[in-house]
Design an enzyme around this catalytic site. Structure first.
Site, PDB file in Angstrom:
ATOM      1  N   ASP A 212       0.851  -1.202   0.000  1.00  0.00           N
ATOM      2  CA  ASP A 212       0.000   0.000   0.000  1.00  0.00           C
ATOM      3  C   ASP A 212       0.879   1.242   0.000  1.00  0.00           C
ATOM      4  OD1 ASP A 212       0.799  -0.474   2.742  1.00  0.00           O
ATOM      5  OD2 ASP A 212      -0.761   0.908   3.416  1.00  0.00           O
TER       6      ASP A 212
ATOM      7  N   GLU B 154       0.024  -0.824   5.937  1.00  0.00           N
ATOM      8  CA  GLU B 154       1.093  -0.234   6.750  1.00  0.00           C
ATOM      9  C   GLU B 154       0.885   1.263   6.894  1.00  0.00           C
ATOM     10  OE1 GLU B 154       4.744   1.465   8.215  1.00  0.00           O
ATOM     11  OE2 GLU B 154       3.783   1.955   6.319  1.00  0.00           O
TER      12      GLU B 154
ATOM     13  N   HIS C  70     -20.913  35.728  12.775  1.00  0.00           N
ATOM     14  CA  HIS C  70     -20.374  36.866  12.023  1.00  0.00           C
ATOM     15  C   HIS C  70     -19.184  37.403  12.823  1.00  0.00           C
ATOM     16  CE1 HIS C  70     -20.021  40.868  10.304  1.00  0.00           C
ATOM     17  NE2 HIS C  70     -20.799  40.473   9.288  1.00  0.00           N
TER      18      HIS C  70
ATOM     19  N   THR D  93     -16.027  36.447   6.087  1.00  0.00           N
ATOM     20  CA  THR D  93     -15.821  36.804   7.488  1.00  0.00           C
ATOM     21  C   THR D  93     -16.648  35.866   8.353  1.00  0.00           C
ATOM     22  OG1 THR D  93     -17.542  38.462   7.241  1.00  0.00           O
ATOM     23  CG2 THR D  93     -15.265  39.232   7.079  1.00  0.00           C
TER      24      THR D  93
ATOM     25  N   SER E 114       8.558   5.218  11.605  1.00  0.00           N
ATOM     26  CA  SER E 114       7.924   4.167  12.399  1.00  0.00           C
ATOM     27  C   SER E 114       7.399   3.051  11.498  1.00  0.00           C
ATOM     28  CB  SER E 114       6.731   4.735  13.179  1.00  0.00           C
ATOM     29  OG  SER E 114       7.101   5.914  13.865  1.00  0.00           O
TER      30      SER E 114
HETATM   31  N1  BES Z   1       8.676   3.186   5.520  1.00  0.00           N
HETATM   32  C1  BES Z   1       8.060   4.111   6.405  1.00  0.00           C
HETATM   33  C2  BES Z   1       8.808   4.289   7.696  1.00  0.00           C
HETATM   34  C3  BES Z   1      10.230   4.749   7.584  1.00  0.00           C
HETATM   35  C4  BES Z   1      10.643   5.614   6.592  1.00  0.00           C
HETATM   36  C5  BES Z   1      11.147   4.341   8.490  1.00  0.00           C
HETATM   37  C6  BES Z   1      11.958   6.038   6.503  1.00  0.00           C
HETATM   38  C7  BES Z   1      12.443   4.764   8.440  1.00  0.00           C
HETATM   39  C8  BES Z   1      12.857   5.610   7.422  1.00  0.00           C
HETATM   40  C9  BES Z   1       6.637   3.654   6.670  1.00  0.00           C
HETATM   41  O1  BES Z   1       5.965   3.302   5.497  1.00  0.00           O
HETATM   42  C10 BES Z   1       5.863   4.802   7.261  1.00  0.00           C
HETATM   43  O2  BES Z   1       5.702   5.792   6.601  1.00  0.00           O
HETATM   44  N2  BES Z   1       5.379   4.648   8.498  1.00  0.00           N
HETATM   45  C11 BES Z   1       4.535   5.626   9.089  1.00  0.00           C
HETATM   46  C12 BES Z   1       3.808   5.057  10.261  1.00  0.00           C
HETATM   47  C13 BES Z   1       2.428   4.552   9.989  1.00  0.00           C
HETATM   48  C14 BES Z   1       1.737   4.181  11.270  1.00  0.00           C
HETATM   49  C15 BES Z   1       1.579   5.487   9.184  1.00  0.00           C
HETATM   50  C16 BES Z   1       5.344   6.799   9.592  1.00  0.00           C
HETATM   51  O3  BES Z   1       6.499   6.640   9.994  1.00  0.00           O
HETATM   52  O4  BES Z   1       4.785   7.887   9.584  1.00  0.00           O
HETATM   53 MN    MN Z   2       7.077   2.088   4.315  1.00  0.00          MN
HETATM   54 MN    MN Z   3       5.305   5.238   4.528  1.00  0.00          MN
END
Ligand code: BES
Ligand code: MN
Ligand code: MN
Length: 455
Positions: free
Chosen positions: A88, A152, A212, A314, A398
């Site tokens: 995804d 993810e 307003h 406004t 993450s």
């Molecule tokens: N691949 C990323 C995470 C990432 C990117 C880790 C670059 C280290 C370096 C992952 O697809 C992602 O974007 N994770 C999300 C978290 C999720 C809960 C939406 C994020 O880190 O915002």
């Molecule tokens: Mn990713």
């Molecule tokens: Mn990502």
């Protein structure tokens, strides 16, 4: 290995074409409008797994988007690697800032431009191609299970249950993931940690209807003004987060760890220049690498309310909203932190407004060991194909499921990422260098080989 190189060279162009085809499928998990495309992408991944040489592959439905699972077991006595990735992608907007269509991949200056090129279709597809290389040359050094999910980017909310329900099927010795970045192709590195996440949404209500802004302005609190003030008060003058208890469980690195972390090549001037900012920002007392790798954050991801259409209207709005994320570091938990946020946000709300706080998805931080057999196999694989030792770094992003691999399956993870920080993931003009794509396909089989040898 000779056979691998030969097979890769012969099939290079097809490997790239197949990735481009996958990038044409708009598998945006966040937007229900793309539900059928997400499903179509899952089917395509399954077909690729079978063609690559998996014994079995299936699309496993979930209450959300499906999970694709395949495996090739060459000998039950050999070690097993569980590969994880996601098919995804993030929404493409703002679409008008793309120089070519987000789902019409083009190659410019040796870079593939498309949503998902790096995160994570380009990176997860390297594993399917690496599997093909090993399977078709009859050189699989170990068993491979591969699980590619479709949620993810929306918090992997159904994958946790899938792990619990499939503990036997997912039995392995290590998890291998390519969904992170390297410092550069000249300076290969391996991320040895990821931050956790607590994601909140707040609603601030002032008067019972839009007013307003002349008739009532100055006499009734404006919820947008109040929300901004509340948000601003959540950092102090040193850019520490002011939520009581927020840092209670955060541990400082040892001097040795700090030194090692800051030893990685990093040029602050180039960093600022590349981002177009005159000065950098962050928590006092920490370097940029420490701030992204080892410190928690609180950031507004979106804020809205009132009139945002063309021209001027406004209005003193009745409601204001914001989406706020907090990145977490080891020992902080998403539940504790979202609870702290909720009670603090409620406690600082003045009587002129009412607030409603909702917690979205979360994820726990992880630190991956750098002294394990698996890490050493990754190190050796990179030495083999880059001719250099990789540097261990800490990532700021993450991947919520990684903590659950350990908790539910008892498995550690190796983050063998080939992206670059400037690949524009989640941004317009996401790209992935063709070089990195091929380098990944070349490196991954060596990981399996070295892991199997050591195991
Ligand atoms: N691949 C990323 C995470 C990432 C990117 C880790 C670059 C280290 C370096 C992952 O697809 C992602 O974007 N994770 C999300 C978290 C999720 C809960 C939406 C994020 O880190 O915002
Ligand atoms: Mn990713
Ligand atoms: Mn990502």
């Amino acid at each position: 290995m000779q056979a691998w190189t030969e097979y890769q060279t012969l099939n290079k162009d097809r490997f790239l074409d197949e990735l481009l085809d996958l990038l044409r499928i708009p598998s945006v998990s966040a937007d229900s409008k793309y539900k059928d495309d997400v499903k179509r992408c899952a089917e395509a991944v399954k077909e690729h797994l079978l063609k690559a040489g998996c014994d079995t592959a299936e699309v496993c439905p979930t209450p959300g988007h499906p999970i694709v699972f395949g495996q090739k077991i060459v000998d039950p006595k050999l070690p097993t690697v569980l590969v994880y990735g996601h098919y995804d992608v993030q929404p493409a907007d703002p679409v008008n800032l793309w120089t070519s269509g987000p789902f019409e991949p083009v190659i410019k200056d040796g870079k593939i431009f498309a949503r998902g090129a790096c995160d994570d279709k380009g990176q997860m597809f390297m594993h399917i191609k690496a599997l093909e290389v090993m399977a078709k040359t009859n050189t699989m050094p170990c068993n491979i299970k591969i699980m590619i999910e479709g949620e993810e980017e929306v918090g992997s909310s159904n994958l946790g249950k899938f792990l619990e329900d499939n503990v036997d099927r997912l039995k392995a010795d290590i998890v291998l993931v390519s969904d992170t970045s390297m410092i550069s192709m000249e300076t290969p590195s391996i991320e040895s940690g990821l931050r956790g996440l607590a994601y909140m949404e707040v609603e601030v209500t002032g008067p019972n209807r839009d007013l307003h802004s002349g008739v009532y302005g100055g006499a009734v609190a404006n919820p947008i003004n109040i929300l901004c003030k509340m948000i601003a008060s959540m950092h102090d003058e040193n850019n520490h987060i002011t939520i009581p208890g927020f840092y209670d469980k955060v541990q400082d690195l040892t001097e040795g760890e700090r030194k090692a972390l800051n030893n990685a090549p990093f040029n602050l001037d180039e960093y600022k220049k590349e981002l177009g900012v005159k000065d950098n920002w962050g928590e006092k007392g920490y370097t940029t690498l420490e701030r992204t790798g080892t410190r928690p954050t609180l950031d507004v991801n979106g804020i809205w309310g009132g009139y945002t259409g063309e021209g001027a209207k406004t209005v003193l709005p009745s409601k204001a909203y914001a989406k706020i994320s907090m990145r977490l570091v080891p020992h902080q938990t998403s539940k504790e932190i979202s609870d702290m946020f909720t009670s603090y946000f409620e406690s600082i709300a003045p009587d002129y407004v009412q607030v409603k706080v909702t917690a979205h998805h979360g994820g726990e931080p992880v630190v991956t060991p750098t002294n394990s057999h698996a890490y050493k196999a990754a190190e050796k694989a990179i030495q083999t194909t880059f001719g250099k030792d990789p540097i261990p770094t800490r990532g700021g992003g993450s991947i919520p499921i990684i903590a659950l691999f350990e908790r539910t399956l008892g498995l550690k993870t190796v983050l063998l990422g080939f992206g670059l920080d400037n690949d524009n993931i989640h941004s317009p003009n996401e790209k992935y260098d063709v070089f990195n794509y091929y380098k990944g396909i070349e490196t991954i089989p060596y990981f399996h080989k070295f892991f199997a040898e050591q195991g």
